[in-house]
Enzyme design. Structure first.
Site, PDB file in Angstrom:
ATOM      1  N   CYS A 291       0.783  -1.243   0.000  1.00 53.42           N
ATOM      2  CA  CYS A 291       0.000   0.000   0.000  1.00 53.42           C
ATOM      3  C   CYS A 291       0.819   1.299   0.000  1.00 53.42           C
ATOM      4  O   CYS A 291       0.677   2.141  -0.880  1.00 53.42           O
ATOM      5  CB  CYS A 291      -0.904   0.047   1.229  1.00 53.42           C
ATOM      6  SG  CYS A 291      -1.866  -1.435   1.518  1.00 53.42           S
TER       7      CYS A 291
ATOM      8  N   HIS B 144      -2.362   6.765   4.292  1.00 58.87           N
ATOM      9  CA  HIS B 144      -1.264   5.807   4.391  1.00 58.87           C
ATOM     10  C   HIS B 144       0.028   6.268   3.723  1.00 58.87           C
ATOM     11  O   HIS B 144       0.684   5.512   3.004  1.00 58.87           O
ATOM     12  CB  HIS B 144      -1.677   4.431   3.831  1.00 58.87           C
ATOM     13  CG  HIS B 144      -0.934   3.304   4.503  1.00 58.87           C
ATOM     14  ND1 HIS B 144      -1.146   1.975   4.223  1.00 58.87           N
ATOM     15  CD2 HIS B 144       0.041   3.334   5.443  1.00 58.87           C
ATOM     16  CE1 HIS B 144      -0.341   1.233   4.964  1.00 58.87           C
ATOM     17  NE2 HIS B 144       0.386   2.038   5.706  1.00 58.87           N
TER      18      HIS B 144
HETATM   19 CA    CA Z   1      -2.992  -2.092  -0.752  1.00 60.43          CA
END
Ligand code: CA
Length: 485
Positions: free
Chosen positions: A78, A132
């Site tokens: 991610c 993130h």
């Molecule tokens: Ca991901």
């Protein structure tokens, strides 16, 4: 622990903006809608050939634009994937190796984000969903907004006027329910959504949403609201769904809508994708209602391939999230721009998530700096440039890396420092080479073992790897080495 930022002076010298006119662009600046999903498999859309998932709204983006059969992200995980996409620079070059080992984003002067570039040309910018992006976790291993992420890495510090966010993946999808609050607190995480709005950009937590609030639906609702409110000036909306990342949970009605699927985990996963598709439909409907669809660039992609545990599929590709087989890094990816791009086209040359920033920037009339690894895709998609956007395509993640040239792919894993819980790549020998046209599933029993083309690709890719490693060590960004042969 915070690591030092890049020194400004060393890289400002190398910043030589190249201003080019975007071709075929309409006279007014297009809106940019960037829709990202999380851990969605290559096979998991109707338009990607899924036999069991029904995604008519996402499929409509492909039908009205261009679908990429060979669209890659820059990491099978991610956080680094997002860092690359948002800067247009292969993130290893600035020391962003994986979710936990990274220096955060480079300074604005070194690597403006897509939001910073678009805002500088007059765009209203909003981020909704999972962010993130951040620096290393704190010493206790916990993550907290403004702490582990680092204040400098918050979205409102990197170009977004407005924000509705969760910090990272693995979030409960009913965060305001009693079980959601407990789930998040047990993991040391904030169950509430964070919002930034207004000229002073003060962030605060959103209190008291109904306990049945489903994250995917809430993000969609806020996105459609933004589209309707901002008809009068160009905007950039980054809609980063955390679905279908685990924990696998969806509203009962969305799971029931997939009762044709017998595998229970797959059925729940399908329910999550159904909710995303419904939300995409709501946002597209808002664009249509406000007459903005024609001149909005809609981009849809997943941040990495599906992992084995969420019920997703990457077939016919080999591998999962967390390795450098195609299944980790080749993703569902498409773009539509009715005012300028053809409809219903499938584009087979390699494209990258790094191309989103330069494509959007050129369409907005901004300038491009020479550190970018991505390219403006518009000339390739209109057919005015019949070449390949990336004649050689390379990705580095942790200490592993691969290169692709004319369907020949080499993976090198000989410096992999630690086994990943998902990783199939650790099972491979150090030198692994495939012809993707003849062996799209990357069967290790059917490798390419020799040839001048292979030798050339290996030599140039290893040279590239040495250059970017040195660049990361030096903590200053140089002009892109993407064309290195
Ligand atoms: Ca991901």
């Amino acid at each position: 622990m915070r690591l030092p930022r890049f020194p400004l002076a060393a890289t400002l010298v190398a910043l030589a903006p190249v201003v080019l006119a975007a071709e075929n662009a309409p006279s007014s600046k297009p809106n940019i809608l960037l829709i990202l999903t999380d851990d969605q498999g290559y096979a998991d859309l109707g338009c990607q050939g899924s036999p069991d998932l029904r995604t008519p709204n996402i499929d409509s983006i492909a039908a009205s634009g261009v679908r990429f059969s060979h669209g890659y992200v820059t990491a099978p995980q991610c956080s680094p994937s997002r860092a690359g996409m948002l800067t247009g620079i292969a993130q290893n070059r600035f020391g962003y190796l994986d979710n936990n080992n990274n220096r955060g984003l480079p300074a604005l002067e070194d690597a403006p984000t897509i939001a910073e570039i678009l805002r500088s040309t007059g765009y209203r910018t909003k981020m909704i969903g999972k962010w993130h992006i951040g620096a290393e976790r704190n010493e206790e291993g916990g993550a907290s907004t403004g702490g582990a992420l680092g204040l400098a890495n918050l979205p409102e510090k990197r170009g977004f006027d407005e924000v509705v966010m969760i910090e990272e993946g693995g979030s409960h999808y009913f965060p305001y329910s009693p079980s959601g609050i407990k789930y998040m607190k047990d993991r040391g995480r904030e169950p509430r959504l964070r919002e930034v709005s207004g000229p002073d950009k003060l962030g605060s937590f959103i209190e008291n949403l109904p306990p049945e609030t489903y994250l995917t639906d809430y993000f969609s609702e806020r996105a459609a609201e933004f589209v309707r409110l901002n008809k009068s000036k160009p905007w950039f909306l980054y809609l980063a769904y955390n679905a279908p990342h685990d924990p696998v949970m969806a509203p009962d009605a969305d799971i029931e809508a997939n009762s044709h699927i017998k595998d229970e985990k797959r059925k729940k996963y399908a329910g999550m994708v159904t909710a995303v598709d419904r939300g995409v439909g709501e946002v597209l409907a808002a664009l249509k209602e406000t007459d903005q669809l024609e001149n909005t660039i809609v981009i849809f992609l997943s941040d990495n391939g599906a992992p084995p545990e969420n019920g997703g599929r990457n077939a016919p590709l080999q591998g999962w999230k967390g390795d450098l087989f195609e299944g980790g890094v080749r993703v569902p990816y498409m773009v539509s721009w009715p005012a300028a791009l053809p409809a219903g086209k499938v584009y087979d040359n390699v494209v990258s998530s790094l191309d989103i920033l330069p494509t959007a920037a050129m369409a907005a009339g901004a300038s491009l700096h020479n550190k970018l690894d991505g390219v403006d895709l518009v000339p390739f998609l209109t057919g005015s440039n019949s070449g390949q956007p990336h004649p050689i395509h390379r990705v580095a993640w942790r200490q592993a890396y691969f290169g692709i040239e004319n369907n020949l792919k080499m993976i090198r894993n000989n410096k992999q420092p630690k086994a990943d819980r998902y990783s199939d790549i650790k099972k491979l020998p150090a030198d692994t080479n495939f012809n993707l046209e003849e062996n799209p599933g990357e069967d290790p029993e059917n490798q390419v073992t020799e040839g001048e083309d292979l030798e050339s690709l290996v030599n140039s890719t290893e040279k590239w790897r040495a250059v970017i490693d040195a660049e990361a060590q030096s903590q200053s960004l140089n002009p892109s080495p993407a064309g290195l042969r």
